[in-house]
Write an enzyme that holds these catalytic residues in place. Structure first.
Site, PDB file in Angstrom:
ATOM      1  N   MET A   1       0.651  -1.111  -0.120  1.00 38.57           N
ATOM      2  CA  MET A   1      -0.023  -0.061   0.032  1.00 38.57           C
ATOM      3  C   MET A   1       0.763   1.125   0.068  1.00 38.57           C
ATOM      4  O   MET A   1       0.470   2.220  -0.508  1.00 38.57           O
ATOM      5  CB  MET A   1      -1.056   0.061   1.378  1.00 38.57           C
ATOM      6  CG  MET A   1      -2.034  -0.986   1.374  1.00 38.57           C
ATOM      7  SD  MET A   1      -3.084  -0.925   2.649  1.00 38.57           S
ATOM      8  CE  MET A   1      -2.211  -0.737   3.965  1.00 38.57           C
TER       9      MET A   1
ATOM     10  N   LYS B   1       6.773   7.861   4.938  1.00 39.48           N
ATOM     11  CA  LYS B   1       6.079   6.856   4.395  1.00 39.48           C
ATOM     12  C   LYS B   1       4.776   7.225   3.833  1.00 39.48           C
ATOM     13  O   LYS B   1       3.956   7.917   4.510  1.00 39.48           O
ATOM     14  CB  LYS B   1       5.765   5.688   5.502  1.00 39.48           C
ATOM     15  CG  LYS B   1       4.937   4.452   5.052  1.00 39.48           C
ATOM     16  CD  LYS B   1       4.833   3.673   6.150  1.00 39.48           C
ATOM     17  CE  LYS B   1       3.925   2.348   5.812  1.00 39.48           C
ATOM     18  NZ  LYS B   1       3.784   1.269   6.941  1.00 39.48           N
TER      19      LYS B   1
ATOM     20  N   ASP C   1       1.822  -8.399  13.682  1.00 36.15           N
ATOM     21  CA  ASP C   1       2.808  -8.518  12.648  1.00 36.15           C
ATOM     22  C   ASP C   1       4.249  -8.729  13.275  1.00 36.15           C
ATOM     23  O   ASP C   1       5.105  -8.254  12.352  1.00 36.15           O
ATOM     24  CB  ASP C   1       2.540  -7.567  11.555  1.00 36.15           C
ATOM     25  CG  ASP C   1       3.123  -8.180  10.114  1.00 36.15           C
ATOM     26  OD1 ASP C   1       3.509  -9.302  10.072  1.00 36.15           O
ATOM     27  OD2 ASP C   1       3.153  -7.361   9.430  1.00 36.15           O
TER      28      ASP C   1
END
Length: 545
Positions: free
Chosen positions: A27, A48, A151
């Site tokens: 993404m 980012k 994660d």
């Protein structure tokens, strides 16, 4: 070697100037940027930002902003620091500290964990400190946020040249006040480092992250992959049935202390695990004390600096060259960085795939099973996605539904459905297909040849598996109805985003967004539509439903 590739929007990004590309995911893109201010102020930061092609997706924007809100609250030496988040030209971004170093995954490729056990356990202990801080985070009113990273993996533990370990990438984290959807029924994270309850798409808490840390701990002390060569589907199956290998199955002479840490961190039931990351860290530090020394940040940094000395010099040279060009240019001049250096090391196989395979897991994979993700560093080429879906015919779909009903009765609805669907394809891998064996669903008006599962280079493909309940629910991919539920197919690994929508009569529809960069398993459980109070009123004459 520093690769240079064309990158759009290199003139500037607000008050920042992009000088190098650090990487990208499904993404977002990540850049190294220079922040220049008055009186000669200059600082390197990491930006980012969402990829332009998916920046208009509401679900993606919500996820990205949630990541930014959580990251802005995190302030700990063992968690990556976020400076600000904002929006420039309708594009959201996050500004973070620039860390010089490497991920734990990359370090393990260079330094054998079994030969540097104390170093790696010290790194893990520091990462546990950062994780515990995140788990205990509160809002400004003093209410716990119940953060779950979801994660945790060697890719998301970063170690700097100063020897500091930092937990990074809270992009799919779950917490109490998150705006984006965090409902159960969706599998998020890396299957290879996932807790059983997370793989089953049920409610998770901080103990799911502790299980992930337990997996990393096992791999660091043994020096091998925990799941060996098993595919994601095979791992899901073993997690479903509680088939979690013990440390002494692979290392019979393992010290009692290490065996106890692994057994507790990797317990099948969350209530049998460490209650907090701090508790696990205490046991890791206690074992380090028995080794006679606890490596400090200076020792860790020195080892990593020596190991990656050439790479460090190469990256610094590229950054220095870009800054020199920036300083030499003028605001009125034509200077535009037509290409940016890409500082990520591209094409390398992750440590989690290069580790030696223990005999306990040395089971050959069927030819049709796609191997685990090879690298999160995806290509930035302009490849087109293959607009054709390879699925089983309707007769097979009916048989799958029948098996799924039985699996639901057994309590393993999501995982049993996935495993059986893939097993059907594995069994068919060596059979020559005929006109009745497959159905193609075009996604546009131009017909394309289907993916040949026997001849394609599977490293360029991802697997998409979708399981929806109720069983008569309809599944749509980019508004094209799919012919089966559960659904299984392979697509080109091209980084494009796609919308999955599920509907059923009497249920509230749901949608998910997937990016074709890695294997995905979606388990979507629709909620029944709530009946209004007027539906329960007695009919005239006293009759009721």
């Amino acid at each position: 070697m520093i690769v240079r590739l064309p990158v759009q929007s290199t003139q500037g990004f607000g008050r920042y100037r992009l000088i190098a590309k650090l990487g990208q995911g499904g993404m977002a893109e990540v850049f190294l940027a220079a922040h220049r201010g008055p009186l000669g102020f200059e600082k390197l930061v990491v930006i980012k930002r969402l990829k332009p092609g998916i920046a208009t997706e509401p679900e993606v924007n919500a996820m990205f902003l949630d990541e930014a809100r959580l990251a802005a609250r995190l302030n700990h030496p063992n968690v990556v620091q976020t400076y600000e988040c904002g929006q420039i030209d309708d594009q959201y971004y996050i500004v973070m500290e620039y860390l010089e170093g490497h991920s734990l995954d990359r370090i393990c490729r260079k330094l054998d964990p079994s030969r540097h056990r104390a170093i790696y356990l010290a790194i893990l202990s520091d990462a546990l400190a950062g994780l515990h801080y995140a788990h205990d985070l509160m809002d400004f009113n003093g209410q716990p946020l119940h953060v779950v990273h979801r994660d945790i993996s060697p890719h998301n533990i970063f170690v700097t040249y100063d020897g500091q370990a930092k937990v990074v990438d809270f992009g799919i984290a779950k917490w109490a006040t998150r705006d984006a959807d965090t409902s159960t029924g969706v599998v998020k994270g890396k299957i290879r480092y996932m807790a059983p309850e997370q793989a089953l798409a049920t409610t998770v808490d901080r103990r799911a992250d502790i299980f992930s840390m337990g997996l990393i701990f096992w791999e660091l002390v043994v020096g091998e992959r925990f799941w060996g060569e098993l595919s994601d589907v095979q791992i899901l199956q073993r997690l479903t049935f509680g088939e979690i290998p013990q440390l002494r199955e692979r290392w019979p002479a393992a010290p009692d202390a290490l065996d106890r840490i692994c057994s507790r961190a990797l317990a099948m039931a969350p209530e049998d695990r460490y209650a907090t990351a701090a508790q696990m860290r205490e046991d890791v530090e206690a074992y380090l004390a028995t080794m006679g020394r606890r490596p400090g940040a200076a020792e860790i940094g020195r080892l990593i600096g020596e190991t990656f000395a050439h790479r460090r010099a190469e990256v610094r040279s590229a950054i220095s060259e870009q800054l020199g060009r920036l300083h030499a240019g003028t605001t009125e001049g034509p200077e535009e960085f037509e290409v940016l250096p890409v500082l990520e090391e591209r094409g390398a196989v992750p440590w989690s795939q290069r580790m030696p395979v223990s005999h306990h897991f040395a089971t050959p994979l069927p030819e049709a099973v796609l191997p685990d993700e090879e690298s999160r560093e995806d290509s930035i080429s302009d490849r087109k996605t293959i607009p054709t879906i390879m699925v089983a015919n309707s007769a097979q779909a009916k048989r799958r539904k029948a098996l799924w009903t039985a699996a639901a009765a057994a309590g393993f609805v999501a995982l049993a459905g996935v495993v059986w669907v893939v097993a059907m394809f594995i069994g068919r891998a060596g059979v020559e297909p005929d006109d009745g064996d497959a159905t193609t669903v075009p996604q546009d008006s131009v017909a394309q040849p289907p993916i040949d599962l026997r001849r394609s280079d599977t490293s360029r493909l991802i697997e998409l598996r979708i399981i929806a309940t109720p069983l008569d629910a309809k599944i749509y991919l980019d508004d094209v109805e799919l012919p089966s539920n559960p659904f299984f197919a392979r697509f080109e690994r091209d980084g494009t985003g796609h919308r999955v929508r599920v509907t059923a009569d009497g249920y509230t529809p749901e949608a998910r967004f997937v990016v074709f960069t890695r294997d995905e398993v979606l388990t979507i459980n629709l909620r029944p539509v709530q009946s209004s109070p007027t539906d329960k009123r007695p009919k005239p004459g006293g009759a009721t439903k």
